[in-house]
Design a protein around this motif. Structure first.
Motif, short mmCIF file in Angstrom:
data_model
loop_
_atom_site.label_atom_id
_atom_site.label_comp_id
_atom_site.label_asym_id
_atom_site.label_seq_id
_atom_site.Cartn_x
_atom_site.Cartn_y
_atom_site.Cartn_z
N THR A 68 0.83 -1.20 0.00
CA THR A 68 0.00 0.00 0.00
C THR A 68 0.86 1.24 0.00
OG1 THR A 68 -1.81 -1.10 1.15
CG2 THR A 68 -1.74 1.30 1.30
N ARG A 69 1.94 1.21 0.78
CA ARG A 69 2.86 2.35 0.87
C ARG A 69 4.16 1.89 1.52
NH1 ARG A 69 -1.34 3.45 4.42
NH2 ARG A 69 -2.19 5.04 3.01
N ALA A 98 13.13 7.99 -5.22
CA ALA A 98 13.27 6.81 -6.08
C ALA A 98 12.14 5.82 -5.82
CB ALA A 98 14.62 6.15 -5.85
N ILE A 99 11.83 5.58 -4.56
CA ILE A 99 10.76 4.64 -4.22
C ILE A 99 9.40 5.18 -4.66
CG2 ILE A 99 9.57 3.47 -2.31
CD1 ILE A 99 12.27 3.50 -0.83
N ALA A 100 9.23 6.51 -4.56
CA ALA A 100 7.96 7.13 -4.95
C ALA A 100 7.66 6.96 -6.43
CB ALA A 100 7.97 8.61 -4.58
N GLY A 101 8.65 6.61 -7.22
CA GLY A 101 8.42 6.29 -8.62
C GLY A 101 7.69 4.98 -8.82
N TYR A 102 7.58 4.20 -7.74
CA TYR A 102 6.94 2.89 -7.80
C TYR A 102 5.68 2.78 -6.93
CZ TYR A 102 11.30 1.25 -9.95
OH TYR A 102 12.38 1.07 -10.79
N GLU A 103 5.69 3.46 -5.79
CA GLU A 103 4.57 3.32 -4.85
C GLU A 103 4.57 4.52 -3.91
OE1 GLU A 103 6.06 0.50 -1.27
OE2 GLU A 103 6.16 -0.46 -3.24
N PRO A 104 3.43 4.76 -3.21
CA PRO A 104 3.38 5.89 -2.29
C PRO A 104 4.41 5.77 -1.17
CG PRO A 104 1.18 5.07 -2.76
CD PRO A 104 2.14 4.07 -3.34
N SER A 123 7.23 16.96 -4.19
CA SER A 123 5.79 16.74 -4.11
C SER A 123 5.36 15.29 -4.25
CB SER A 123 5.09 17.57 -5.19
OG SER A 123 5.53 17.17 -6.49
N THR A 124 6.26 14.40 -4.66
CA THR A 124 5.87 13.00 -4.86
C THR A 124 5.87 12.20 -3.56
OG1 THR A 124 8.13 12.30 -5.37
CG2 THR A 124 6.74 13.00 -7.22
N VAL A 125 6.40 12.78 -2.49
CA VAL A 125 6.52 12.09 -1.20
C VAL A 125 5.67 12.81 -0.16
CG1 VAL A 125 8.09 11.42 0.68
CG2 VAL A 125 8.83 11.23 -1.72
N GLU A 126 4.84 12.07 0.57
CA GLU A 126 4.04 12.65 1.65
C GLU A 126 4.88 12.74 2.92
OE1 GLU A 126 0.22 11.59 4.54
OE2 GLU A 126 0.56 10.41 2.71
N VAL A 127 4.90 13.88 3.56
CA VAL A 127 5.60 14.04 4.85
C VAL A 127 4.55 14.05 5.96
CG1 VAL A 127 7.05 15.55 6.26
CG2 VAL A 127 7.55 15.25 3.82
N LEU A 128 4.70 13.13 6.88
CA LEU A 128 3.80 12.99 8.02
C LEU A 128 4.50 13.54 9.26
CD1 LEU A 128 1.25 11.84 9.45
CD2 LEU A 128 2.51 9.67 9.64
N VAL A 332 12.48 -4.47 -2.08
CA VAL A 332 11.55 -4.83 -3.14
C VAL A 332 10.31 -3.96 -3.04
CG1 VAL A 332 10.22 -6.69 -4.21
CG2 VAL A 332 12.40 -7.22 -3.09
N VAL A 333 9.96 -3.29 -4.13
CA VAL A 333 8.78 -2.40 -4.18
C VAL A 333 7.83 -2.90 -5.26
CG1 VAL A 333 10.02 -0.38 -3.30
CG2 VAL A 333 10.00 -0.84 -5.76
N ASN A 334 6.69 -2.24 -5.41
CA ASN A 334 5.73 -2.62 -6.43
C ASN A 334 6.34 -2.45 -7.82
OD1 ASN A 334 3.81 -3.06 -4.42
ND2 ASN A 334 2.86 -1.05 -4.67
N GLY A 335 6.62 -3.56 -8.48
CA GLY A 335 7.14 -3.50 -9.83
C GLY A 335 8.62 -3.24 -9.94
#
Length: 392
Positions: A68-69, A98-104, A123-128, A332-335
């Motif tokens: 999921t993320r 780099a990871i955000a290119g594959y999944e949240p 902007s591709t990465v959410e900061v919590l 390992v990430v999505n794809g």
């Protein structure tokens, strides 16, 4: 990094660290006696009324299952990183992008540091905004299990790898993160870290004795007791124990820098270079090879072992005694697969090719992480996946 500054592969020599070393010396796989008061200092709080993963029909899925993320953390403390703090933040930002290119990707950061984190990751990465001490989300964050009814997170009672490093905030990360996402929390009856766990998704777990059967985390507990707890927590049926190395690095030799499942029945093993002089780390790799050659997994399969040789340290910029020069700490990430690039071009390309062959259909992305590695960790250490509900 200032040589006086603690890192992941340097055991602190003062305060709580000396006590931790004393506990290590008294620790054995048969659960020998511990110093008075050790159990009280390290024992986790009482578990809430939540079933174990096994009892609920949940299990820890393989990392290759859908995510999921990805969770990461923004390094916060100068006392840990010294003058390398800006550089390690650059590494973390690059890895997150780099990871955000594959999944949240969700990057946890202290509220007062969140603006800087957002600026660096883009902007591709959410900061919590969630308080953290350091970047090692694999260890401070929850370990997820899935099954009927969805998803739960196991809180492994992170204690700074046996009270070796500041962890006031990191000890609360798993609980706070699960509360934020309203995910069921299972508080473990043992203490450890996500980097100390490696599963194939079909009932087999690999772990090192040095990072679990250790008085700085689980005083007074035998290997059999810890194994029983891990089986219940993670829904596995067989544990392959590797001896590891206690007291030589801050993790006490996590499995994710030594041996990984590429798929059920196939293990990738870190191996030293041909010219590496014998030491505790070459011995650990040799012992792991011996164990895995004679082992079978939960399904009764003999393991295929793929050896992955470390890069040449003479070709690595910033290499030092604490540098974690292993390709095993990939993610390992999505794809895709995110793989470290150290600067030894021949070794980097060979490792990427081997990992690509082991993960067909996934794109391999190489990321430079030398400052993270100088602190004794890697890509896997800095990430924690939230599997999709029902993933297996």
């Amino acid at each position: 990094m200032d040589p006086r500054t603690p890192s992941r592969r340097s055991v602190l020599r003062s305060g709580a660290a000396l006590a931790a070393l004393a506990l290590i010396e008294g620790c054995s796989s048969d659960g020998g006696e511990e110093p008075a008061g050790a159990a009280e200092a390290s024992a986790p709080a009482a578990s809430p009324a939540v079933p174990s993963a096994s009892a609920a029909g949940w299990a820890m899925p393989a990392e290759s299952s859908p995510h999921t993320r990805t969770f990461m953390a923004w390094p916060a403390l100068e006392e840990v990183w010294g003058d390398q703090l800006p550089a390690v933040r650059q590494d973390i930002a690059g890895l997150a992008r780099a990871i955000a290119g594959y999944e949240p990707v969700v990057l946890m950061a202290r509220p007062e540091q969140a603006a800087e984190a957002r600026q660096q990751v883009g902007s591709t990465v959410e900061v919590l905004e969630l308080p953290v001490d350091d970047l090692w989300a694999r260890d401070s964050g929850p370990t997820f299990v899935t099954g009927p009814g969805g998803l739960a997170g196991v809180d492994l009672n992170f204690n700074g790898w046996g009270n070796k490093q500041t962890h006031t905030e990191d000890s609360q990360v798993a609980r706070r993160l699960l509360e934020h996402y309203t995910i069921t929390r299972i508080q473990a009856p043992v203490t450890g870290e996500g980097g100390g766990l490696e599963v194939d998704g079909e009932g087999t777990l690999m772990a090192t004795e040095s990072s679990w059967v250790n008085g700085n985390r689980n005083p007074g507990k035998s290997r059999d007791q810890i194994e029983a707890s891990l089986k219940e927590l993670l829904g596995v049926s067989k544990v392959l124990w590797i001896k590891g190395v206690a007291g030589q690095d801050i993790t006490d030799c996590h499995i994710d820098a030594l041996a990984r499942f590429a798929e059920p029945g196939t293990v990738v093993l870190h191996r030293p270079g041909a010219d590496t002089p014998p030491d505790v780390w070459t011995t650990a790799s040799d012992q792991a090879l011996e164990v895995l050659r004679s082992a079978t997994d939960a399904k009764g399969r003999t393991l295929r072992i793929v050896e992955l040789t470390e890069p040449d340290p003479d070709r690595i910029q910033g290499y030092g005694k604490d540098f974690l020069a292993t390709y095993l700490n990939y993610y390992v990430v999505n794809g895709g697969v995110i793989v470290p690039r150290f600067g030894d071009r021949a070794a980097d390309d060979k490792a990427a090719a081997v990992i690509a062959e082991l993960h067909p259909g996934r794109k391999v992305t190489q990321v430079s992480i030398n400052t993270i590695a100088s602190g004794g960790g890697g890509i896997h250490c800095a990430t924690q996946q939230q599997p999709a509900a029902g993933a297996s």
